[in-house]
Write a protein that holds these residues in place. Structure first.
Motif, PDB file in Angstrom:
ATOM      1  N   TYR B 145     -29.759  30.102  44.132  1.00  0.00           N
ATOM      2  CA  TYR B 145     -30.325  30.495  45.245  1.00  0.00           C
ATOM      3  C   TYR B 145     -31.506  31.363  45.132  1.00  0.00           C
ATOM      4  CZ  TYR B 145     -25.669  28.996  46.714  1.00  0.00           C
ATOM      5  OH  TYR B 145     -24.498  28.300  47.031  1.00  0.00           O
ATOM      6  N   ARG B 146     -31.941  31.413  43.834  1.00  0.00           N
ATOM      7  CA  ARG B 146     -33.079  32.275  43.617  1.00  0.00           C
ATOM      8  C   ARG B 146     -34.211  31.541  43.986  1.00  0.00           C
ATOM      9  NH1 ARG B 146     -33.829  35.513  38.050  1.00  0.00           N
ATOM     10  NH2 ARG B 146     -35.459  36.741  38.943  1.00  0.00           N
ATOM     11  N   GLU B 147     -35.274  32.030  44.235  1.00  0.00           N
ATOM     12  CA  GLU B 147     -36.832  31.430  44.363  1.00  0.00           C
ATOM     13  C   GLU B 147     -37.215  30.705  43.144  1.00  0.00           C
ATOM     14  OE1 GLU B 147     -39.534  34.247  45.887  1.00  0.00           O
ATOM     15  OE2 GLU B 147     -41.002  32.694  45.343  1.00  0.00           O
ATOM     16  N   GLY B 148     -37.531  29.543  43.314  1.00  0.00           N
ATOM     17  CA  GLY B 148     -38.002  28.767  41.991  1.00  0.00           C
ATOM     18  C   GLY B 148     -37.027  28.164  41.357  1.00  0.00           C
ATOM     19  N   ALA B 149     -35.511  28.120  41.924  1.00  0.00           N
ATOM     20  CA  ALA B 149     -34.446  27.429  41.119  1.00  0.00           C
ATOM     21  C   ALA B 149     -33.590  26.609  42.089  1.00  0.00           C
ATOM     22  CB  ALA B 149     -33.502  28.476  40.371  1.00  0.00           C
ATOM     23  N   ASP B 150     -32.743  26.083  41.650  1.00  0.00           N
ATOM     24  CA  ASP B 150     -31.691  25.293  42.516  1.00  0.00           C
ATOM     25  C   ASP B 150     -30.631  24.609  41.537  1.00  0.00           C
ATOM     26  OD1 ASP B 150     -32.792  23.449  45.591  1.00  0.00           O
ATOM     27  OD2 ASP B 150     -30.841  23.472  44.730  1.00  0.00           O
ATOM     28  N   PHE B 151     -29.718  23.928  42.199  1.00  0.00           N
ATOM     29  CA  PHE B 151     -28.793  23.299  41.517  1.00  0.00           C
ATOM     30  C   PHE B 151     -29.342  22.369  40.709  1.00  0.00           C
ATOM     31  CE2 PHE B 151     -25.135  25.290  43.462  1.00  0.00           C
ATOM     32  CZ  PHE B 151     -25.434  26.055  44.471  1.00  0.00           C
ATOM     33  N   VAL B 152     -28.673  22.039  39.783  1.00  0.00           N
ATOM     34  CA  VAL B 152     -29.278  20.825  38.831  1.00  0.00           C
ATOM     35  C   VAL B 152     -28.441  19.473  39.056  1.00  0.00           C
ATOM     36  CG1 VAL B 152     -29.556  22.321  36.875  1.00  0.00           C
ATOM     37  CG2 VAL B 152     -27.441  21.535  36.703  1.00  0.00           C
ATOM     38  N   ARG B 153     -28.890  18.466  38.463  1.00  0.00           N
ATOM     39  CA  ARG B 153     -28.453  17.097  38.547  1.00  0.00           C
ATOM     40  C   ARG B 153     -26.982  17.265  38.207  1.00  0.00           C
ATOM     41  NH1 ARG B 153     -28.746  12.690  34.942  1.00  0.00           N
ATOM     42  NH2 ARG B 153     -29.935  14.384  33.790  1.00  0.00           N
ATOM     43  N   GLY B 154     -25.969  16.555  38.810  1.00  0.00           N
ATOM     44  CA  GLY B 154     -24.674  16.538  38.434  1.00  0.00           C
ATOM     45  C   GLY B 154     -23.827  17.541  39.326  1.00  0.00           C
ATOM     46  N   TYR B 155     -24.447  18.668  39.955  1.00  0.00           N
ATOM     47  CA  TYR B 155     -23.518  19.885  40.618  1.00  0.00           C
ATOM     48  C   TYR B 155     -23.397  19.021  41.942  1.00  0.00           C
ATOM     49  CZ  TYR B 155     -22.284  24.570  41.091  1.00  0.00           C
ATOM     50  OH  TYR B 155     -21.520  25.567  41.168  1.00  0.00           O
ATOM     51  N   PRO B 156     -21.967  19.051  41.968  1.00  0.00           N
ATOM     52  CA  PRO B 156     -21.457  18.533  43.344  1.00  0.00           C
ATOM     53  C   PRO B 156     -22.012  19.085  44.640  1.00  0.00           C
ATOM     54  CG  PRO B 156     -19.513  19.008  41.950  1.00  0.00           C
ATOM     55  CD  PRO B 156     -20.822  19.732  41.397  1.00  0.00           C
ATOM     56  N   PHE B 157     -22.543  18.341  45.538  1.00  0.00           N
ATOM     57  CA  PHE B 157     -22.982  18.740  46.759  1.00  0.00           C
ATOM     58  C   PHE B 157     -21.717  19.634  47.548  1.00  0.00           C
ATOM     59  CE2 PHE B 157     -27.312  17.679  47.713  1.00  0.00           C
ATOM     60  CZ  PHE B 157     -27.317  17.101  46.346  1.00  0.00           C
ATOM     61  N   SER B 158     -20.561  19.269  47.377  1.00  0.00           N
ATOM     62  CA  SER B 158     -19.517  19.895  48.182  1.00  0.00           C
ATOM     63  C   SER B 158     -19.458  21.475  47.685  1.00  0.00           C
ATOM     64  CB  SER B 158     -18.191  19.225  48.123  1.00  0.00           C
ATOM     65  OG  SER B 158     -17.656  19.396  46.875  1.00  0.00           O
ATOM     66  N   LEU B 159     -19.936  21.791  46.525  1.00  0.00           N
ATOM     67  CA  LEU B 159     -19.790  23.062  45.708  1.00  0.00           C
ATOM     68  C   LEU B 159     -21.040  23.897  46.270  1.00  0.00           C
ATOM     69  CD1 LEU B 159     -17.883  22.830  42.753  1.00  0.00           C
ATOM     70  CD2 LEU B 159     -17.093  23.285  45.078  1.00  0.00           C
ATOM     71  N   ARG B 160     -22.271  23.439  46.940  1.00  0.00           N
ATOM     72  CA  ARG B 160     -23.420  24.134  46.808  1.00  0.00           C
ATOM     73  C   ARG B 160     -23.276  25.169  48.133  1.00  0.00           C
ATOM     74  NH1 ARG B 160     -28.183  19.696  44.574  1.00  0.00           N
ATOM     75  NH2 ARG B 160     -26.628  18.867  43.241  1.00  0.00           N
ATOM     76  N   GLU B 161     -22.566  25.228  48.758  1.00  0.00           N
ATOM     77  CA  GLU B 161     -22.558  26.114  49.858  1.00  0.00           C
ATOM     78  C   GLU B 161     -22.276  27.680  48.932  1.00  0.00           C
ATOM     79  OE1 GLU B 161     -21.405  24.303  53.880  1.00  0.00           O
ATOM     80  OE2 GLU B 161     -20.777  26.374  53.791  1.00  0.00           O
ATOM     81  N   GLY B 162     -21.372  27.291  48.072  1.00  0.00           N
ATOM     82  CA  GLY B 162     -20.977  28.622  47.272  1.00  0.00           C
ATOM     83  C   GLY B 162     -19.977  29.514  48.145  1.00  0.00           C
ATOM     84  N   VAL B 163     -19.584  30.418  47.646  1.00  0.00           N
ATOM     85  CA  VAL B 163     -18.580  31.557  48.074  1.00  0.00           C
ATOM     86  C   VAL B 163     -19.256  32.932  48.373  1.00  0.00           C
ATOM     87  CG1 VAL B 163     -16.910  30.364  47.330  1.00  0.00           C
ATOM     88  CG2 VAL B 163     -17.720  32.246  46.041  1.00  0.00           C
ATOM     89  N   THR B 164     -18.820  33.992  48.871  1.00  0.00           N
ATOM     90  CA  THR B 164     -19.091  35.089  49.461  1.00  0.00           C
ATOM     91  C   THR B 164     -19.079  35.944  48.117  1.00  0.00           C
ATOM     92  OG1 THR B 164     -18.312  34.994  51.688  1.00  0.00           O
ATOM     93  CG2 THR B 164     -19.309  37.033  50.862  1.00  0.00           C
TER      94      THR B 164
END
Lengths: 351, 363
Positions: B145-164
């Motif tokens: 979630y940091r500026e200039g970064a993101d999830f890498v290839r292979g990271y499941p989309f269903s897990l990209r919302e994260g948790v609190t």
């Protein structure tokens, strides 16, 4: 006490997906020249490779693959050709870097890190998968284990896989690439850390090193997307391989590190369109939803102590649990079983 | 709200965050933090001799509690709050009425980034707490979630919302947080490496939590942040934050909350006496060999759906399994229960709390 890896124990394996390797090899020459290099040419490539002289180098092409591996069902085309290099190597350690990556330098041209040396350092020093050290790699100079870290865990375990990172063009999938076409990874994170036991991760095959003797069979050509292409964001083969490798490492109680070294990854020379790739890779993105929970739940029999036996068992589990869900999985299981056979026949002695 | 450059401004949260500072000496360090801390309410927990007057620099909005106050407010339950140990800081968590807590030691100062810019540690902690964590799958580019970064290839989309995110664990430049044996062997080692990363500690992984530079969501995890029985009259010291961290992580893993570590850095100026530390830590060094397997295998039943229930359950397991390591753990298990009872008394249900809140303190 950390071990010291000898240059003669290392193979640098390069999958050639581009025909002209001159710029690539010249840029890496100061770092690669002490080592033996294996270049594996993508069997789909028709042109001859252009390789500058002066390297201790062995080249494998389609006819070599057919000669050595025989009539195997494994598809070594595209990025998967590097696995052939892992198979035929007779050295203990392998470093593998994609042919569109270069030594990482800062904006003034100063080298940021020696990727080869850093990978070897990662493999020479223990990993600490059982408890997280908040100062990252405790064996690095200038740091240590923090207060509260159990002393009985401070010996660490062997590190058998070192996963490096990318500056410039990060390893994003095609949806992310399409959404953020101009984002570049400019952040140098000065850390190596052990990925904890039980924690799965996406291993990018673009910049890795591993202990072939301990882990070799677990770096494998398994999952091939139906529309798999030549661009990294059109593949998931390394992600599958990495999940397999991590599951094996966790079972064997050995370590995986992530972080340094960085390499500099160039923009796609043909200006590849992420949106076009999305059509091919979307399948892979969907498959991850099943693949990741599967690997997270892999439990191997306690009696298995060799990587190839672990892989064989995982292949059987893939066939049983994932096979019914998608033909790509059944093919992956078959490829893994075939790979174990090939490894047992050829890989354990090297060719 | 975004700036012209498109970078979102981090909210100050000044009505929602308390800064808890334990001190036995003085609060001179606050002068350096003034530009960053002045908007916030401080809770000072004065350890040691209650007859000493601790001077708070002018211009800060604060409440201060000494041992007499703790005894008065908690009555018999005051025995769960440590004396002559910075573990007493957790009293500050209990009396706070805010959603977030930032706690910092009085020998920690503003650090600088490699560029020379002062690090606003509180702002980074707030960013960490307000953005999700990703404990279920490791992202090799660290915080996506940091500026200039993101999830890498292979990271499941269903897990990209994260948790609190429940906890943000910051680090230290200069004097690193080493135990006494390491301090004795490496007295001159200084942490000079600025690692520009925030990362989520994966589910199922334990870590040594340091209380020197720590922020958390009090509403989500507060009751788990009990810093144990340390200091005067106790056989152990310098394991307060460790104990809280292990309990907290087990509970966060159970409840599906995230824990981050990494940025921000503060500048830790004082190396405490390693011989004094060795005496305090001595038992802990042996006991942690039993504690770690205990926490690694701790299982909380599904019915434990609040932090308090999780914590009470943990206290039962501590009594059952660690009592045989040393009678101290029997006492500690009782103190854990006492802590939760005190917490619930001071922090009743929301309706009652709203009614009980008086007018805000003036500067």
């Amino acid at each position: 006490m950390s071990l010291k890896i000898k240059e003669s124990e290392v193979d640098i394996v390069i999958a050639a997906l581009r025909s002209d390797l001159t710029a690539f090899l010249e840029a890496w020459r100061p770092f690669f020249s002490p080592f033996h290099i294996i270049i594996v040419k993508d069997p789909d490539m028709e042109e001859d490779l252009k390789i500058p002289p002066g390297f201790d180098l062995q080249l494998y092409t389609k006819s070599d693959m057919e000669g050595v591996a025989g009539a195997t069902s494994i598809n070594f085309s595209g990025h998967s050709c590097r696995y052939f290099g892992y198979l035929v190597s007779c050295r203990k350690y392998i470093i593998s870097i994609d042919d569109d990556c270069f030594p990482a330098k800062d904006s003034t041209g100063v080298l940021i890190n020696n990727a080869v040396a850093q990978h070897l350092t990662n493999l020479e020093n223990p990993a600490t998968p059982f408890f997280f050290n908040t100062l990252y790699d405790p064996y690095r100079e200038g740091t240590d284990f923090v207060r509260g870290y159990p002393f009985s865990l401070r010996n660490g375990v062997d590190c058998v896989l070192s996963c490096g990172l990318l500056l410039n063009v990060a390893d994003y999938d095609s949806p992310t690439q399409a959404a953020k076409p101009s984002e570049r990874n400019a952040r140098y994170v000065d850390a190596v850390l052990t990925v904890p036991i039980g924690s799965m991760m996406p291993v990018s095959g673009i910049n890795i090193a591993f202990n072939r003797e301990a882990l070799g069979p677990a770096l494998l050509p398994g999952l091939r997307l139906p529309g798999e292409g030549k661009r990294r964001w059109e593949t998931m083969e390394d992600i599958w391989s990495g999940l397999c490798a991590k599951a094996v490492c966790d079972h064997l109680g050995v370590g995986v590190k992530s972080g340094l070294p960085y390499v500099w990854r160039n923009e796609a020379a043909d200006g590849g369109s992420a949106i076009e790739s999305l059509k091919r890779e979307w399948e892979g993105v969907k498959l991850m939803e099943e693949v990741v929970p599967f690997f997270q739940s892999v439990q191997l029999q306690k009696t298995l102590v060799k990587a190839e036996d672990c892989v064989a068992e995982i292949a059987a589990m893939v066939r049983e649990k994932l096979g019914p869900l998608n033909p790509a999985y059944a093919q992956a299981a078959a490829a893994m079983e075939e790979w174990v056979n090939l490894w047992k026949a050829l890989g354990s002695q090297g060719v | 709200m975004a700036t012209g450059s498109g970078v979102p401004i981090t909210p100050l949260l000044k009505e929602e965050l308390d800064i808890v500072i334990p001190t036995i000496r003085n609060l001179d360090f606050l002068e350096m933090w003034r530009p960053f801390f002045q908007p916030y309410h401080l809770i000072i927990v004065q350890d040691g001799d209650p007859t000493r007057t601790i001077k708070v620099p002018e211009g800060f909005d604060y409440e201060l509690y000494n041992r007499n106050d703790i005894n008065r407010i908690l009555g018999p339950k005051a025995s769960c709050i440590s004396f002559k140990d910075s573990a007493c800081r957790c009293f500050g968590y209990m009396v706070s009425k805010k959603k977030y807590i930032y706690t910092i030691d009085d020998d920690c100062f503003v650090a600088k980034e490699p560029s020379g810019k002062d690090i606003n540690a509180l702002e980074q902690h707030i960013k960490n707490l307000l953005s999700p964590s990703t404990p279920f799958f490791f992202n090799t580019l660290y915080d996506p979630y940091r500026e200039g970064a993101d999830f890498v290839r292979g990271y499941p989309f269903s897990l990209r919302e994260g948790v609190t995110t429940a906890v943000s664990h910051g680090l230290w430049l200069n004097i690193p947080d080493y135990d006494a044996p390491t301090q004795l062997v490496k007295p001159r080692e200084r942490n000079t490496r600025y690692v520009d990363a925030v990362l989520t500690i994966p589910k199922g992984t334990l870590f040594p939590m340091c209380g020197m530079n720590l922020a958390f969501n009090r509403e989500l995890i507060g009751p788990a942040m009990y810093f144990g029985l340390m200091g005067d009259g106790q056989p152990i010291g310098r394991y307060d934050d460790m104990w809280a961290g292990w309990c907290m992580k087990v509970i966060c893993d159970h409840l599906g909350l995230g824990v981050k570590t990494g940025l921000p850095y503060i500048w830790h100026s004082k190396a405490s006496n390693p011989f004094v530390n060795l005496k305090k830590e001595y038992n802990g060094i042996f006991w942690q060999e039993e504690l770690i397997p205990f926490f690694q295998s701790a299982n909380l039943p599904k019915e434990c759906n609040t932090v308090q229930k999780c914590y009470i359950e943990l206290s039962k397991q501590v009594k059952a399994k660690l009592g045989k390591v040393d009678p101290y753990f029997d006492k500690l298990a009782d103190a854990m229960v006492m802590w939760i009872e005190a917490w619930d008394e001071l922090n009743p249900s929301k309706e009652a709390a709203d009614a009980a809140n008086g007018p805000k303190k003036e500067k």
